[in-house]
Design an enzyme around this catalytic site. Structure first.
Site, mmCIF file in Angstrom:
data_model
loop_
_atom_site.group_PDB
_atom_site.id
_atom_site.type_symbol
_atom_site.label_atom_id
_atom_site.label_comp_id
_atom_site.label_asym_id
_atom_site.label_seq_id
_atom_site.Cartn_x
_atom_site.Cartn_y
_atom_site.Cartn_z
ATOM 1 N N HIS A 1 0.829 -1.207 0.000
ATOM 2 C CA HIS A 1 0.000 0.000 0.000
ATOM 3 C C HIS A 1 0.871 1.267 0.000
ATOM 4 C CE1 HIS A 1 -3.704 2.294 1.273
ATOM 5 N NE2 HIS A 1 -2.765 3.130 1.688
ATOM 6 N N GLU A 2 1.771 1.343 0.956
ATOM 7 C CA GLU A 2 2.610 2.547 1.055
ATOM 8 C C GLU A 2 3.530 2.672 -0.161
ATOM 9 O OE1 GLU A 2 1.729 4.719 2.996
ATOM 10 O OE2 GLU A 2 0.466 3.464 4.256
ATOM 11 N N HIS B 1 3.330 6.701 -6.904
ATOM 12 C CA HIS B 1 2.623 7.920 -7.316
ATOM 13 C C HIS B 1 3.585 9.116 -7.241
ATOM 14 C CE1 HIS B 1 -1.650 9.925 -7.006
ATOM 15 N NE2 HIS B 1 -1.100 10.102 -8.185
ATOM 16 N N HIS C 1 1.632 4.424 -2.892
ATOM 17 C CA HIS C 1 1.721 5.886 -2.740
ATOM 18 C C HIS C 1 3.103 6.348 -3.214
ATOM 19 C CE1 HIS C 1 -2.015 6.658 -0.676
ATOM 20 N NE2 HIS C 1 -1.716 5.927 0.390
HETATM 21 ZN ZN LIG Z 1 -3.013 5.207 1.917
#
Ligand SMILES: [Zn+2]
Length: 675
Positions: free
Chosen positions: A463-464, A470, A467
């Site tokens: 998940h991290e 991104h 990010h």
């Molecule tokens: Zn998040």
């Protein structure tokens, strides 16, 4: 010499001393103010370049100092840094206010904004202009003096009320304790939870066990304690926070906050607070949020009712429970889950050695986006545990610096997050690449065992890292539109989509290998992980939707007619209740997300983000989870674009259509896959 005021590429951590920070902040603010003065005092007519663009780059030094400092305050803090944060934070908000209240600056921005049709602006420039203009107009810059004054009064009043709301909830949480002295009363609790409860009792010089309303105490008790009467007592205490008609009651506070927000919104020309908030969201309007929530509700409700029936039957068979109550839900769900899936973290952990998982997420990024991660030791860090990487694309172009800081330390706050030490931007023909960081609190290694992650930690890492991608793959002109600087209900798409690879056999094969034997994770484990992930998903969905609907009910219409908080709430929950209502409890009076935190008119976005990531991942599933073409589209239209365009436009360019709820419902097992 202050290293923060010299030009630097990667942050010069080893040269920075605490006394450098405040001096650097003051100097950078002085410089930024001078640059803004230069914008407003020029005789030239306002243009995009001499106003918007100059403003955009005027705060760069200040931003970099802030990111170094505040990242340290989260990941490696101490009393001295915390003290500096307390001194510097008010100066920074004053600096921010000086800009948004700067009328001469607003006049210039407004002139450019009003002539935007006749200027030859790119889409990204238009977005930046809109964003800048709205940061003033949404703060009242266009209002008459009298209305401006009222707006400031409302803001001051609201911040007091929010504070009071939070203080009351906290006081109610801290005030309550359940003191147990008979060992039978803690029957069913796991050893760890029991130990914690007895430690807490001892710390207050009491015998036996203490149970409180803090999550680490409350959650295990509701899940495991056999004594139904005590579960009921604790559940009612939890549900009646700030709803007892005494000094800590929040009913008046809730009504006041809702009405002041409504007044603020109408003062600024919006129909409701939700209209005001959603103007800067992918969902755009309250109507769209309502139809989104109701569509999901229609489709999830039958599954939720079925799951509830299964739970009722199970509780009846097991303990002869006639009417399942709120305080039974968590307890029997846990028992049922154990019966259906006998899979625990300890069985899985050997397959998830931290180093293997990192290698795995890098491999996934390589297969999808052609990225290479090269670990390096020549980049300065704030702690020896921080790993550093240089990231390159398939053509060996430098993409980003990546910091990874995985384990808990005394100076690190809890949780896991992505952050950046430097954003990406383009200027004078240069594409300046970003410095991205992931900070987590994963199980550390011991003398005998390497760091072995729980499955939950594995999905957190993915998940991290999402990010992180991104941020790393950003390719925009303006730093304030780069990377994760997107609308709030769009920011979790890149992170949540990455979690999907953790459930795929083809991806797990790349890295989920037993740390001692090298054996690849067995297929039956993968199957169980998937099945248990969707256990009671219908009920969980219904619960999330009910919170979203409650949020919208307070903020999506004129609240002045609401006089009874509980009655209002009961009406809203009418279509989503599975358990019998309890008159002693109230959700709104302790719903800190929307009345204290920043989630007002935003609670829907949890489900919204899930719909997005499920729909986007369905595209990968269709073409192959490592399909280059889909991955390239995702990179080109989503990851690299940051907040340069409306997210729905970006999404449609990637997917070819607006997101549909079906993929989420299928993934959650709430509807059967069509065809
Ligand atoms: Zn998040």
């Amino acid at each position: 010499m202050n290293p923060l005021l010299q030009p630097f590429d990667t942050a010069p951590f080893s040269k920075i001393k605490n006394e450098h920070f405040k001096a650097a902040f003051l100097e950078a603010m002085k410089d930024a103010r001078a640059e803004i003065d230069a914008i407003t005092s020029t005789q030239e007519k306002p243009t995009f370049e001499n106003t918007i663009e100059t403003l955009e780059f005027s705060e760069q030094q200040l931003d970099r100092i802030s990111s170094v400092f505040f990242n340290l305050n989260s990941a490696e803090t101490n009393e001295e840094i915390q003290k500096i944060a307390q001194e510097v934070s008010p100066l920074l908000s004053e600096f921010g206010n000086d800009i948004t209240l700067n009328e001469a600056l607003f006049e210039r921005i407004k002139t450019v904004y009003q002539q935007k049709e006749s200027r030859d602006l790119s889409v990204e420039q238009q977005t930046l202009l809109d964003k800048r203009y709205k940061s003033f107009s949404r703060n009242g810059a266009n209002l008459s003096e009298e209305k401006k004054k009222r707006l400031r009064e409302i803001d001051a009043e609201l911040s007091k009320l929010k504070l009071k709301f939070g203080e009351n909830v906290l006081a109610e949480t801290n005030k309550y304790e359940m003191h147990l002295t008979d060992e039978k009363d803690v029957d069913g609790l796991p050893e760890g939870a029991k130990e914690m409860a007895s430690q807490l009792a001892r710390s207050k010089e009491k015998k036996g066990w203490l149970i409180t309303l803090d999550y680490p105490s409350y959650v295990p008790f509701m899940k495991y304690a056999k004594n139904r009467e005590l579960r009921k007592e604790l559940s009612l205490a939890f549900g009646s926070k700030a709803f007892k008609g005494d000094a800590y009651d929040n009913q008046e506070t809730v009504l006041k906050i809702a009405n002041l927000r409504h007044e603020r919104a109408t003062l600024l020309g919006y129909s409701t607070h939700a209209h005001f908030v959603l103007e800067e969201r992918m969902a755009e309007t309250p109507e769209k949020v309502h139809s989104f929530l109701n569509e999901l509700l229609d489709k999830a409700k039958p599954a939720a009712e079925q799951e509830f029936k299964q739970l009722e039957d199970f509780a009846k068979d097991l303990d002869g429970i006639d009417k399942l109550q709120k305080w039974d839900g968590s307890y029997y769900s846990e028992k049922l889950k154990q019966k259906l899936f006998d899979l625990d973290d300890e069985q899985l952990k050997p397959y998830f050695k931290l180093e293997n998982v990192i290698e795995g997420v890098f491999k996934v990024a390589e297969k999808l986006f052609g990225l290479h991660f090269e670990e390096v030791t020549d980049i300065d860090t704030y702690h020896e545990e921080v790993k550093t990487f240089r990231v390159y694309d398939a053509d060996k172009n430098f993409i980003s610096v990546f910091y990874a800081d995985f384990h808990p330390r005394a100076g690190k706050r809890g949780g896991a997050w992505m952050t950046s030490f430097k954003p990406q931007w383009k200027k004078d023909g240069m594409n300046v690449r970003p410095h991205i960081s992931n900070v987590c609190n994963f199980t550390p290694s011991t003398e005998t065992k390497p760091s072995l992650l729980t499955f939950n930690e594995v999905t957190t890492l993915f998940h991290e890292f999402g990010h992180g991608l991104h941020g790393m793959l950003a390719n925009t002109t303006y730093p304030s539109l780069s990377g994760t600087s997107v609308y709030w209900d769009f920011v979790e798409l890149p992170s949540q989509i990455m979690e999907n690879w953790c459930y795929e056999q083809k991806a797990l094969q790349l890295f989920a290998k037993h740390y001692q034997t090298g054996e690849v994770i067995p297929m039956e484990f993968v199957k169980k992980i998937k099945e248990s992930a969707t256990f009671q998903e219908g009920m969980a969905t219904l619960r999330q939707l009910s919170f979203g609907l409650l949020d919208m009910s307070w903020h999506g219409a004129d609240p002045s007619k609401i006089s009874n908080v509980k009655a209002h709430e009961s009406k809203v929950f009418d279509g989503t209740n599975l358990y019998p209502d309890t008159p002693e409890t109230c959700m709104s009076t302790a719903f800190a997300h929307i009345f204290q935190g920043g989630y007002s008119s935003g609670y829907y976005s949890y489900k919204w983000a899930e719909v997005l990531d499920a729909d986007a991942f369905a595209y990968f599933k269709e073409k192959g989870i490592f399909d280059k073409e889909v991955a390239t589209k995702f990179k080109d239209h989503v990851l690299s674009k940051g907040g340069t365009e409306n997210p729905m436009v970006l999404y449609k360019r990637f997917r070819g259509a607006e997101p549909k709820v079906e993929a989420l419902l299928e993934r959650a097992g709430l509807i059967k896959k069509a065809g």
